[in-house]
Enzyme design. Structure first.
Site, PDB file in Angstrom:
ATOM      1  N   ASN A  35       0.835  -1.207   0.000  1.00 43.82           N
ATOM      2  CA  ASN A  35       0.000   0.000   0.000  1.00 43.82           C
ATOM      3  C   ASN A  35       0.863   1.249   0.000  1.00 43.82           C
ATOM      4  O   ASN A  35       2.004   1.252   0.463  1.00 43.82           O
ATOM      5  CB  ASN A  35      -0.997  -0.013   1.167  1.00 43.82           C
ATOM      6  CG  ASN A  35      -0.363  -0.131   2.539  1.00 43.82           C
ATOM      7  OD1 ASN A  35       0.644  -0.809   2.708  1.00 43.82           O
ATOM      8  ND2 ASN A  35      -0.964   0.520   3.512  1.00 43.82           N
ATOM      9  N   GLU A  84       0.265   5.332   0.843  1.00 43.02           N
ATOM     10  CA  GLU A  84      -0.625   6.391   1.308  1.00 43.02           C
ATOM     11  C   GLU A  84      -0.157   7.749   0.795  1.00 43.02           C
ATOM     12  O   GLU A  84       0.897   7.864   0.165  1.00 43.02           O
ATOM     13  CB  GLU A  84      -0.693   6.355   2.832  1.00 43.02           C
ATOM     14  CG  GLU A  84      -1.294   5.044   3.336  1.00 43.02           C
ATOM     15  CD  GLU A  84      -1.352   4.958   4.856  1.00 43.02           C
ATOM     16  OE1 GLU A  84      -0.721   5.774   5.551  1.00 43.02           O
ATOM     17  OE2 GLU A  84      -2.038   4.039   5.335  1.00 43.02           O
ATOM     18  N   CYS A 106      -4.207   0.659  -2.443  1.00 48.96           N
ATOM     19  CA  CYS A 106      -4.120  -0.623  -1.740  1.00 48.96           C
ATOM     20  C   CYS A 106      -2.972  -1.476  -2.292  1.00 48.96           C
ATOM     21  O   CYS A 106      -2.602  -1.370  -3.462  1.00 48.96           O
ATOM     22  CB  CYS A 106      -5.410  -1.410  -1.912  1.00 48.96           C
ATOM     23  SG  CYS A 106      -6.833  -0.713  -1.048  1.00 48.96           S
ATOM     24  N   GLU A 132      -3.129  -4.600  -2.993  1.00 48.50           N
ATOM     25  CA  GLU A 132      -3.623  -5.509  -4.034  1.00 48.50           C
ATOM     26  C   GLU A 132      -3.634  -4.827  -5.393  1.00 48.50           C
ATOM     27  O   GLU A 132      -3.273  -5.420  -6.409  1.00 48.50           O
ATOM     28  CB  GLU A 132      -5.031  -6.010  -3.693  1.00 48.50           C
ATOM     29  CG  GLU A 132      -5.092  -6.861  -2.440  1.00 48.50           C
ATOM     30  CD  GLU A 132      -5.390  -6.031  -1.189  1.00 48.50           C
ATOM     31  OE1 GLU A 132      -4.907  -4.877  -1.101  1.00 48.50           O
ATOM     32  OE2 GLU A 132      -6.100  -6.544  -0.311  1.00 48.50           O
ATOM     33  N   CYS A 152     -10.087  -5.409   0.523  1.00 51.70           N
ATOM     34  CA  CYS A 152     -11.246  -4.528   0.672  1.00 51.70           C
ATOM     35  C   CYS A 152     -12.200  -4.737  -0.502  1.00 51.70           C
ATOM     36  O   CYS A 152     -11.881  -5.419  -1.477  1.00 51.70           O
ATOM     37  CB  CYS A 152     -10.797  -3.067   0.767  1.00 51.70           C
ATOM     38  SG  CYS A 152     -10.357  -2.313  -0.822  1.00 51.70           S
ATOM     39  N   CYS A 187     -10.807  -3.788  -3.966  1.00 41.18           N
ATOM     40  CA  CYS A 187      -9.811  -4.741  -4.469  1.00 41.18           C
ATOM     41  C   CYS A 187     -10.475  -6.050  -4.884  1.00 41.18           C
ATOM     42  O   CYS A 187     -10.041  -6.687  -5.843  1.00 41.18           O
ATOM     43  CB  CYS A 187      -8.734  -4.982  -3.421  1.00 41.18           C
ATOM     44  SG  CYS A 187      -7.640  -3.560  -3.207  1.00 41.18           S
TER      45      CYS A 187
HETATM   46 ZN    ZN Z   1      -8.186  -2.574  -1.288  1.00 40.58          ZN
END
Ligand code: ZN
Length: 154
Positions: free
Chosen positions: A47, A49, A58, A60, A101, A104
């Site tokens: 990830n 940010e 993310c 993924e 999530c 994803c």
């Molecule tokens: Zn995600």
């Protein structure tokens, strides 16, 4: 470890290692993802940010982008995800398995559609000790995908 599959354990370790390269200064939650192709090739991501929080990416999605570059989304066999925080030794720690999530899951489902087969999803805790294995079809039933665009104009 709940999963006795040695090759799965190796993929989880790749995801845990990828997490150590995450850029997660705001949440302190580092996630790594390792994607295995049918031929055994592996693409990873973590990830990333941003000070503008909503722009975070993310692990993924990062790994899926790498996978597309390395071998193509249609060649994906399985995906491992691990998340937690970095311990004093720089290794990933944490006890709860991390699942992709919703966004994803949608992206993985698109890859599954391209591959024309279900994709195994291995969710691991930061320390790699807690593992849950399922598939994208189970994580995102009745998904929306390319087939749903057949009635589009054009
Ligand atoms: Zn995600």
């Amino acid at each position: 470890m709940a999963d006795k599959d040695d090759s799965a354990a190796a993929l989880i370790e790749r995801a845990r290692k990828a997490a150590t390269r995450a850029y997660a200064p705001y949440s302190g939650f580092s996630v790594g993802c390792a994607i295995e192709a049918e031929d055994g090739s592996i693409a990873t991501g973590s990830n990333m940010e941003n000070a503008c929080y909503r722009l975070g990416t993310c692990a993924e999605i990062s790994a899926l982008t790498s996978a597309q570059q390395a071998f193509g989304l249609s060649k994906i066999r399985r995906i491992a995800v691990a998340g937690g925080h970095l311990g004093d030794d720089g290794m990933l720690v944490g006890a709860q398995a991390v699942t992709p999530c919703g966004g994803c899951r949608q992206a993985i489902a698109e890859a599954s559609d391209l591959a024309d087969h279900d994709i195994q999803v291995i969710s691991a805790s930061g320390d790699g000790e807690t593992v849950s294995t399922t598939t994208i079809a189970a994580l995102l039933p009745a998904s929306f995908g390319p087939k749903n665009l057949k009635d589009a104009d054009g």
